[in-house]
Design an enzyme around this catalytic site. Structure first.
Site, PDB file in Angstrom:
ATOM      1  N   VAL A 112     -14.657  47.881  72.455  1.00  0.00           N
ATOM      2  CA  VAL A 112     -16.524  48.432  72.433  1.00  0.00           C
ATOM      3  C   VAL A 112     -16.654  47.111  71.222  1.00  0.00           C
ATOM      4  CG1 VAL A 112     -18.447  49.413  71.567  1.00  0.00           C
ATOM      5  CG2 VAL A 112     -16.268  51.066  71.198  1.00  0.00           C
ATOM      6  N   CYS A 113     -17.303  46.422  72.898  1.00  0.00           N
ATOM      7  CA  CYS A 113     -18.235  44.659  72.329  1.00  0.00           C
ATOM      8  C   CYS A 113     -17.816  43.942  72.080  1.00  0.00           C
ATOM      9  CB  CYS A 113     -19.118  45.474  70.877  1.00  0.00           C
ATOM     10  SG  CYS A 113     -20.674  44.281  70.856  1.00  0.00           S
ATOM     11  N   THR A 114     -17.218  43.023  71.089  1.00  0.00           N
ATOM     12  CA  THR A 114     -17.125  42.307  70.611  1.00  0.00           C
ATOM     13  C   THR A 114     -15.291  42.591  70.632  1.00  0.00           C
ATOM     14  OG1 THR A 114     -17.649  41.829  68.675  1.00  0.00           O
ATOM     15  CG2 THR A 114     -18.146  40.325  70.651  1.00  0.00           C
TER      16      THR A 114
END
Lengths: 207, 207
Positions: free
Chosen positions: B98-100
């Site tokens: 998820v995300c970075t």
């Protein structure tokens, strides 16, 4: 500004973390995790979240966000917690809840005669506590805001963020958390799901 | 089934807790919070989350969910973490982020030549890691699934839940967490927001 989020055993993690992720990004704002003791509690699925202050140590937050979970059944009969909720509410700018957190606000006597919501599975319980149950995702009654089940805390917190600051700031936080929801299924509302989904949800809840 | 979610200082809480709230409800599933040491880490906004196992103690989870946050910048140069990611990936059923978190998968060499996504603000970085950046909310490439920023982990996890069990179970979990999103604003997508919202988001990120 200080935002208090109570934590307790058998909390539902997302009830708390949805609003946390929004409100902790507001300028000059500190979110404080408040518990009966310092140290970790365990959520209903076992996650450890650390309480950094006790109820006695923080009685005047500007904002209260009361999350839900099975643990609220115990809190609804806990005078220390209910007294704390009543005390906080006398000076808060906003008193809010997610999921069954509203049952704790109700048990503290805060929802008498007010429209309110909670998780769909326990909505009628609000009437037993003197509130008027409403099947909406976010219900605002003056400075009291209640949200429906679990994930609805994100929507509630964005509304609250706009009240506390301005709409541009709330929208900027929505962008930061990239909240452009695209659920793969349309199955989040009890009044419209199929019977087999309702049945499976009941089975999962009984584990 | 075991699901590993790494935790580390400067994690973004919702990146981890969105998928946690979905996957922890799957039958016969344990979500394990894995860290460099046992005990609490602090998220980018100060929340304490407890790591219950070390990387060395859990090397063969069926599912990996790597969350993001500023702390991933450090992890991208941490050989212990990158080696662990590579080892887990050799036996996992699904390796997700998820995300970075996807930048950590990329730094471990897992995204070479694959389409992938991350938080909108760092999307070009994926290309530097050999991936093909895609502006979609959830990107599936065989057993690797990457999600966009923060809240997108909920959508990713529901998709993953259906793969791991069946669609009825995934829909039942969506109902349990009442995921019927109704954001008060339409401001979650970087390509469509107004300039003042982008500017405010940048200001908030610099605090």
């Amino acid at each position: 500004m200080r935002v208090a989020i109570p934590v307790f055993d058998q909390l539902t993690a997302l009830d708390a973390v949805g609003p946390y992720e929004v409100l902790s990004r507001l300028p000059d704002t500190e979110v404080v995790w408040v518990g009966q003791d310092h140290g970790p509690i365990r959520t209903d699925e076992g996650m450890g979240i650390v309480a950094d202050a006790t109820f006695a140590e923080l009685t005047d937050p500007e904002v209260l966000v009361f999350p839900g979970g099975f643990g609220t059944r115990r809190l609804m009969r806990d005078d220390e917690v209910l007294d704390w909720v009543r005390q906080v509410h006398t000076t808060s700018r906003y008193t809010t809840s997610v999921c069954t957190g509203s049952l704790v606000l109700g048990a503290a006597g805060l929802l008498e005669g007010l429209a309110a919501t909670t998780h769909w599975s326990v909505l009628p319980k609000l009437a037993e506590l003197g509130a008027v149950p409403v099947t909406e995702r976010v219900v605002e009654q003056g400075k009291i805001i209640t949200a429906a089940g679990v994930s609805s805390g994100i929507d509630m917190a964005l509304t609250l963020a706009a009240h506390l600051t301005d709409e541009t700031t709330a929208r900027a936080i929505q962008l930061q958390i990239e909240y452009d929801p695209q659920p793969p299924f349309d199955s989040g509302r009890a009044t419209t799901v199929s019977a087999d989904v309702l049945e499976r949800a009941a089975e999962l809840a009984e584990r």
